[in-house]
Design a protein around this motif. Structure first.
Motif, PDB file in Angstrom:
ATOM      1  N   SER A 142      14.123  22.578  24.894  1.00 21.79           N
ATOM      2  CA  SER A 142      13.725  21.685  26.412  1.00 21.79           C
ATOM      3  C   SER A 142      14.692  20.792  26.427  1.00 21.79           C
ATOM      4  O   SER A 142      14.723  20.099  27.640  1.00 21.79           O
ATOM      5  CB  SER A 142      12.292  21.140  25.937  1.00 21.79           C
ATOM      6  OG  SER A 142      11.416  21.795  25.699  1.00 21.79           O
ATOM      7  N   THR A 143      15.861  20.547  25.681  1.00 21.34           N
ATOM      8  CA  THR A 143      16.743  19.529  25.624  1.00 21.34           C
ATOM      9  C   THR A 143      18.199  20.456  25.961  1.00 21.34           C
ATOM     10  O   THR A 143      18.398  20.854  25.069  1.00 21.34           O
ATOM     11  CB  THR A 143      16.744  18.545  24.562  1.00 21.34           C
ATOM     12  OG1 THR A 143      15.672  17.922  24.646  1.00 21.34           O
ATOM     13  CG2 THR A 143      17.707  17.406  24.881  1.00 21.34           C
ATOM     14  N   SER A 144      18.913  20.027  27.030  1.00 23.33           N
ATOM     15  CA  SER A 144      20.089  20.542  27.326  1.00 23.33           C
ATOM     16  C   SER A 144      21.283  19.949  26.692  1.00 23.33           C
ATOM     17  O   SER A 144      20.932  18.395  26.288  1.00 23.33           O
ATOM     18  CB  SER A 144      20.408  20.840  28.608  1.00 23.33           C
ATOM     19  OG  SER A 144      20.624  19.713  29.345  1.00 23.33           O
ATOM     20  N   ALA A 145      22.474  20.014  26.447  1.00 26.39           N
ATOM     21  CA  ALA A 145      23.636  19.321  26.103  1.00 26.39           C
ATOM     22  C   ALA A 145      23.873  18.166  27.166  1.00 26.39           C
ATOM     23  O   ALA A 145      24.033  17.067  26.566  1.00 26.39           O
ATOM     24  CB  ALA A 145      24.885  20.018  26.054  1.00 26.39           C
ATOM     25  N   SER A 146      23.454  18.089  28.314  1.00 20.95           N
ATOM     26  CA  SER A 146      23.648  17.243  29.319  1.00 20.95           C
ATOM     27  C   SER A 146      22.370  16.293  29.089  1.00 20.95           C
ATOM     28  O   SER A 146      22.550  14.805  29.089  1.00 20.95           O
ATOM     29  CB  SER A 146      23.680  17.736  30.716  1.00 20.95           C
ATOM     30  OG  SER A 146      23.522  16.716  31.808  1.00 20.95           O
ATOM     31  N   ASP A 147      21.291  16.780  28.816  1.00 19.59           N
ATOM     32  CA  ASP A 147      20.086  15.820  28.461  1.00 19.59           C
ATOM     33  C   ASP A 147      20.422  15.019  27.270  1.00 19.59           C
ATOM     34  O   ASP A 147      20.134  13.745  27.208  1.00 19.59           O
ATOM     35  CB  ASP A 147      18.803  16.584  28.246  1.00 19.59           C
ATOM     36  CG  ASP A 147      18.354  17.398  29.392  1.00 19.59           C
ATOM     37  OD1 ASP A 147      18.513  16.877  30.785  1.00 19.59           O
ATOM     38  OD2 ASP A 147      17.730  18.553  29.387  1.00 19.59           O
ATOM     39  N   GLY A 193      13.553  15.988  22.152  1.00 19.00           N
ATOM     40  CA  GLY A 193      14.601  14.915  22.854  1.00 19.00           C
ATOM     41  C   GLY A 193      14.542  13.919  21.987  1.00 19.00           C
ATOM     42  O   GLY A 193      15.130  12.846  22.523  1.00 19.00           O
ATOM     43  N   ALA A 194      13.933  13.683  21.147  1.00 18.79           N
ATOM     44  CA  ALA A 194      13.921  12.561  20.219  1.00 18.79           C
ATOM     45  C   ALA A 194      15.279  12.078  19.744  1.00 18.79           C
ATOM     46  O   ALA A 194      16.066  13.203  19.069  1.00 18.79           O
ATOM     47  CB  ALA A 194      13.016  12.516  18.995  1.00 18.79           C
ATOM     48  N   VAL A 195      15.526  10.783  19.746  1.00 17.77           N
ATOM     49  CA  VAL A 195      16.931  10.395  19.164  1.00 17.77           C
ATOM     50  C   VAL A 195      16.938   9.767  17.919  1.00 17.77           C
ATOM     51  O   VAL A 195      15.971   8.787  17.803  1.00 17.77           O
ATOM     52  CB  VAL A 195      17.593   9.530  20.218  1.00 17.77           C
ATOM     53  CG1 VAL A 195      18.936   8.929  19.698  1.00 17.77           C
ATOM     54  CG2 VAL A 195      17.718  10.075  21.663  1.00 17.77           C
ATOM     55  N   THR A 196      17.559  10.214  16.878  1.00 17.15           N
ATOM     56  CA  THR A 196      17.652   9.588  15.588  1.00 17.15           C
ATOM     57  C   THR A 196      19.076   9.351  15.311  1.00 17.15           C
ATOM     58  O   THR A 196      20.088   9.941  15.663  1.00 17.15           O
ATOM     59  CB  THR A 196      16.859  10.373  14.405  1.00 17.15           C
ATOM     60  OG1 THR A 196      17.533  11.761  14.481  1.00 17.15           O
ATOM     61  CG2 THR A 196      15.482  10.565  14.956  1.00 17.15           C
ATOM     62  N   LEU A 197      19.223   8.295  14.417  1.00 13.53           N
ATOM     63  CA  LEU A 197      20.525   7.920  13.576  1.00 13.53           C
ATOM     64  C   LEU A 197      21.056   8.964  12.668  1.00 13.53           C
ATOM     65  O   LEU A 197      20.029   9.182  11.717  1.00 13.53           O
ATOM     66  CB  LEU A 197      20.552   6.656  13.017  1.00 13.53           C
ATOM     67  CG  LEU A 197      21.677   6.007  12.590  1.00 13.53           C
ATOM     68  CD1 LEU A 197      22.866   5.845  13.728  1.00 13.53           C
ATOM     69  CD2 LEU A 197      21.757   4.642  11.879  1.00 13.53           C
ATOM     70  N   ASP A 198      22.170   9.710  12.841  1.00  9.03           N
ATOM     71  CA  ASP A 198      22.665  10.590  11.706  1.00  9.03           C
ATOM     72  C   ASP A 198      23.059  10.038  10.533  1.00  9.03           C
ATOM     73  O   ASP A 198      22.738  10.349   9.677  1.00  9.03           O
ATOM     74  CB  ASP A 198      23.583  11.380  12.591  1.00  9.03           C
ATOM     75  CG  ASP A 198      24.200  12.417  11.520  1.00  9.03           C
ATOM     76  OD1 ASP A 198      23.193  13.269  11.177  1.00  9.03           O
ATOM     77  OD2 ASP A 198      25.327  12.703  11.573  1.00  9.03           O
TER      78      ASP A 198
END
Length: 207
Positions: A142-147, A193-198
């Motif tokens: 559901s999430t592209s590279a651009s997203d 699309g959730a963002v987490t710290l690597d």
């Protein structure tokens, strides 16, 4: 800036389009060195520390990751699997990797980070890496590279977006660079699309 060492970014890959169109791109495209030499953006990468080089590259790219991806897709339609800001002999370019509908080869598209112009492209048919497998893994995303680039953009200048491919693609790995050259890695889930710290932020060695 040092490019990420995932399988996707390690492949000198670029976009695939089917049939005769793919041949046309391969014939008209340039190799990496000639494309980089035509970039409108130059950066100093000799005699400077990593942090200073990283900051200069991030500042020099007035065309961001999303715009570079859009330019590459306009040139070569398909699914982007990675976009990396990289310098070659002091010339800065966006390297964008795309898989087209045929999913039988990779195309590598280089975009000028100062103008958004496509500098060249070439086809890479690497028998050790299967674009069809990666394309299948990204098909339900559901999430592209651009997203992914957009989701992380508030955290710093996005300098790399790559599909994390360790056998099963589940996240986008996104790298940001701060104004002082500090680089940070983030994971963006392909579906939510959730963002987490690597990993914890580190300051590059200036030695």
């Amino acid at each position: 800036m040092k490019r990420r060492t995932t399988l996707i970014s390690a492949i000198a890959a670029v976009a695939l389009i089917g049939g005769g169109a793919a041949t046309a791109v391969a014939v008209s495209g340039d190799d990496d060195s000639s494309a980089a030499s035509k970039s409108s953006v130059s950066v100093k990468d000799d005699g400077v520390g990593d942090a200073q080089e990283n900051a200069a590259e991030a500042k020099g790219a007035t065309i961001g990751a999303e715009e570079a991806i859009a330019a590459a897709l306009k040139h070569t339609p398909g699914v982007v699997t990675g976009a990396d800001l990289d310098s070659d002999d002091g010339r800065l370019v966006w390297d964008v990797d795309v898989i087209g509908s045929g999913a039988t080869a990779w195309h590598h598209v280089e975009v000028d980070p100062g103008t958004g112009k496509v500098l060249g492209s070439h086809v890479d048919r690497d028998e050790d890496d299967d674009p069809a497998r990666v394309a299948a893994a990204l098909k339900g995303a559901s999430t592209s590279a651009s997203d992914a680039a957009r989701a992380v953009s508030a955290k710093g200048t996005v300098t790399s977006v790559d599909a994390d491919d360790d056998g099963s693609v589940t996240v986008w790995e996104v790298e940001t660079t701060s104004s002082n050259g500090t680089q940070q890695d983030w994971n963006v889930d392909l579906r939510s699309g959730a963002v987490t710290l690597d990993r914890p932020s580190t300051t590059p060695d200036d030695d």
